[in-house]
Design an enzyme around this catalytic site. Structure first.
Site, mmCIF file in Angstrom:
data_model
loop_
_atom_site.group_PDB
_atom_site.id
_atom_site.type_symbol
_atom_site.label_atom_id
_atom_site.label_comp_id
_atom_site.label_asym_id
_atom_site.label_seq_id
_atom_site.Cartn_x
_atom_site.Cartn_y
_atom_site.Cartn_z
ATOM 1 N N ASN A 10 -105.777 -73.273 -22.483
ATOM 2 C CA ASN A 10 -105.968 -74.610 -21.927
ATOM 3 C C ASN A 10 -104.675 -74.974 -21.203
ATOM 4 O O ASN A 10 -103.701 -75.388 -21.835
ATOM 5 C CB ASN A 10 -106.269 -75.603 -23.061
ATOM 6 C CG ASN A 10 -106.353 -77.031 -22.557
ATOM 7 O OD1 ASN A 10 -106.413 -77.275 -21.349
ATOM 8 N ND2 ASN A 10 -106.362 -77.989 -23.480
ATOM 9 N N TRP A 11 -104.701 -74.785 -19.893
ATOM 10 C CA TRP A 11 -103.479 -75.040 -19.121
ATOM 11 C C TRP A 11 -103.170 -76.534 -19.018
ATOM 12 O O TRP A 11 -102.101 -76.914 -18.585
ATOM 13 C CB TRP A 11 -103.623 -74.464 -17.710
ATOM 14 C CG TRP A 11 -103.532 -72.967 -17.626
ATOM 15 C CD1 TRP A 11 -103.342 -72.088 -18.669
ATOM 16 C CD2 TRP A 11 -103.601 -72.171 -16.433
ATOM 17 N NE1 TRP A 11 -103.296 -70.803 -18.195
ATOM 18 C CE2 TRP A 11 -103.453 -70.817 -16.821
ATOM 19 C CE3 TRP A 11 -103.790 -72.465 -15.080
ATOM 20 C CZ2 TRP A 11 -103.475 -69.775 -15.893
ATOM 21 C CZ3 TRP A 11 -103.815 -71.418 -14.164
ATOM 22 C CH2 TRP A 11 -103.657 -70.095 -14.572
ATOM 23 N N HIS A 92 -111.679 -82.842 -25.641
ATOM 24 C CA HIS A 92 -110.300 -82.609 -26.088
ATOM 25 C C HIS A 92 -109.671 -83.934 -26.550
ATOM 26 O O HIS A 92 -109.949 -84.986 -25.982
ATOM 27 C CB HIS A 92 -109.481 -81.997 -24.944
ATOM 28 C CG HIS A 92 -108.144 -81.519 -25.390
ATOM 29 N ND1 HIS A 92 -107.081 -82.386 -25.533
ATOM 30 C CD2 HIS A 92 -107.707 -80.297 -25.769
ATOM 31 C CE1 HIS A 92 -106.036 -81.687 -25.975
ATOM 32 N NE2 HIS A 92 -106.390 -80.424 -26.124
ATOM 33 N N GLU A 94 -106.907 -85.215 -26.080
ATOM 34 C CA GLU A 94 -106.203 -85.986 -25.039
ATOM 35 C C GLU A 94 -107.186 -86.808 -24.227
ATOM 36 O O GLU A 94 -106.882 -87.925 -23.800
ATOM 37 C CB GLU A 94 -105.379 -85.029 -24.151
ATOM 38 C CG GLU A 94 -104.136 -84.546 -24.883
ATOM 39 C CD GLU A 94 -103.618 -83.185 -24.438
ATOM 40 O OE1 GLU A 94 -104.030 -82.686 -23.373
ATOM 41 O OE2 GLU A 94 -102.791 -82.624 -25.183
ATOM 42 N N GLU A 164 -108.857 -78.997 -33.748
ATOM 43 C CA GLU A 164 -107.493 -79.215 -33.284
ATOM 44 C C GLU A 164 -106.944 -80.493 -33.906
ATOM 45 O O GLU A 164 -107.199 -81.595 -33.404
ATOM 46 C CB GLU A 164 -107.468 -79.373 -31.760
ATOM 47 C CG GLU A 164 -107.993 -78.169 -31.006
ATOM 48 C CD GLU A 164 -107.437 -78.119 -29.592
ATOM 49 O OE1 GLU A 164 -106.779 -77.137 -29.271
ATOM 50 O OE2 GLU A 164 -107.633 -79.075 -28.830
ATOM 51 N N SER A 209 -100.448 -75.973 -31.445
ATOM 52 C CA SER A 209 -99.178 -75.249 -31.575
ATOM 53 C C SER A 209 -99.340 -73.795 -32.005
ATOM 54 O O SER A 209 -98.492 -73.266 -32.722
ATOM 55 C CB SER A 209 -98.217 -76.009 -32.504
ATOM 56 O OG SER A 209 -97.906 -77.285 -31.944
ATOM 57 N N GLY A 230 -102.738 -74.263 -25.902
ATOM 58 C CA GLY A 230 -102.192 -75.120 -24.852
ATOM 59 C C GLY A 230 -100.877 -74.581 -24.334
ATOM 60 O O GLY A 230 -100.845 -73.628 -23.544
ATOM 61 N N GLY A 231 -99.775 -75.172 -24.785
ATOM 62 C CA GLY A 231 -98.450 -74.839 -24.264
ATOM 63 C C GLY A 231 -98.167 -73.350 -24.160
ATOM 64 O O GLY A 231 -97.657 -72.868 -23.132
HETATM 65 P P1 PGA Z 1 -100.929 -76.806 -27.916
HETATM 66 O O1 PGA Z 1 -102.267 -77.474 -27.387
HETATM 67 O O2 PGA Z 1 -101.217 -75.331 -28.098
HETATM 68 O O3 PGA Z 1 -99.920 -77.041 -26.813
HETATM 69 O O4 PGA Z 1 -100.568 -77.472 -29.180
HETATM 70 C C1 PGA Z 1 -103.523 -77.060 -27.866
HETATM 71 C C2 PGA Z 1 -104.586 -77.872 -27.158
HETATM 72 O O5 PGA Z 1 -104.346 -79.054 -26.887
HETATM 73 O O6 PGA Z 1 -105.687 -77.361 -26.865
#
Ligand code: PGA
Length: 247
Positions: A10-11, A92, A94, A164, A209, A230-231
């Protein structure tokens, strides 16, 4: 029941034409070892679709819950399919937090994705406040129930569910394998109560993470079938190492 591991990048709102080109070149150097999806910002999806090799699939990070029409700024599922996406992230945290997506909106988006033939990765997860109050499993249960009110377990099985924990996203604070497994197990038994056969084959991803250093231990848990990254997915070599940990 053996479930093939699935790892999705997930960019988020990252990337540029040149950075994506470099990523695609670096990632392509070795084949993936698990089923792999790359979810990029909408405008870069054609570049990603063209640059991915083998069976690696591209996915959107969201879709509209509406059919094509007068919805300025929205992207319809049909459009994602047309440009070559097979997957889409739905709900998600966010988007739930920053764009006001409710459980009902998330369920409608999952329904829409399935309706156009996209495989949804439907995200759920508790906040730190909810975990500290001891409400994690209740929160997860109601999020799963909302999705099940719109989609059958068999339909969801075409995609995946991603657990998540909100407190673990982008914070460097990963859920322990045991914490994640506890929730994954609860999700699977809730799904099994509706459809035992399909629940056993539905892939449950962990996100929050995940990095190369902790992926193998998480993926070794009996109900963790891969990850939403993500990151750490922004670095092609790191992401490849996470895929290798799943293989
Ligand atoms: P993260 O994000 O790996 O940067 O914690 C995961 C995500 O939001 O899908």
């Amino acid at each position: 029941m053996s479930r093939r591991k699935l790892v999705a990048a997930n960019w988020k709102m990252n990337g540029s034409r040149s950075a994506n080109a470099l990523w695609l070149t670096q990632f392509a150097q070795e084949g993936p070892t698990c089923e792999t999806v790359v979810c990029a910002p909408f405008v870069y999806l054609p570049q990603v679709v063209a640059g991915l090799t083998g069976e690696i699939a591209a996915g959107g990070q969201d879709l509209s819950r509406h059919e094509p029409g007068a919805h300025t700024g929205e992207i319809a599922g049909e459009m994602l399919v047309e440009i070559g996406c097979r997957w889409v992230i739905v709900g998600h945290s966010e988007r739930r937090a920053l764009s006001g997506e409710t459980d009902a909106v998330v369920a409608a988006k999952a329904r829409r994705a399935l309706g156009v033939g996209l495989r949804p990765i439907v995200c759920i997860g508790e906040t730190l406040e909810q975990r500290d109050a001891g409400n994690t499993l209740d929160v997860i249960k109601s999020q799963v129930a909302a999705i099940l009110s719109a989609c059958s377990v068999a339909e969801l099985g075409r995609g995946a569910i991603a657990y998540e924990p909100v407190w673990a996203i982008g914070t460097g604070r990963t859920a322990t394998p045991a914490q994640a497994q506890e929730v994954h197990k609860a999700i699977r038994s809730q799904l099994a109560a509706a459809d035992a056969a399909t629940a056993a084959s539905l892939r449950l991803l962990y996100g929050g993470s995940v990095k190369a250093a902790n992926a193998a231990e998480l993926f070794a848990q009996p109900d963790i079938d891969g990850g939403l990254i993500g990151g750490a997915s922004l670095d092609a070599r790191e992401f490849r190492a996470i895929c290798a940990a799943a293989g």
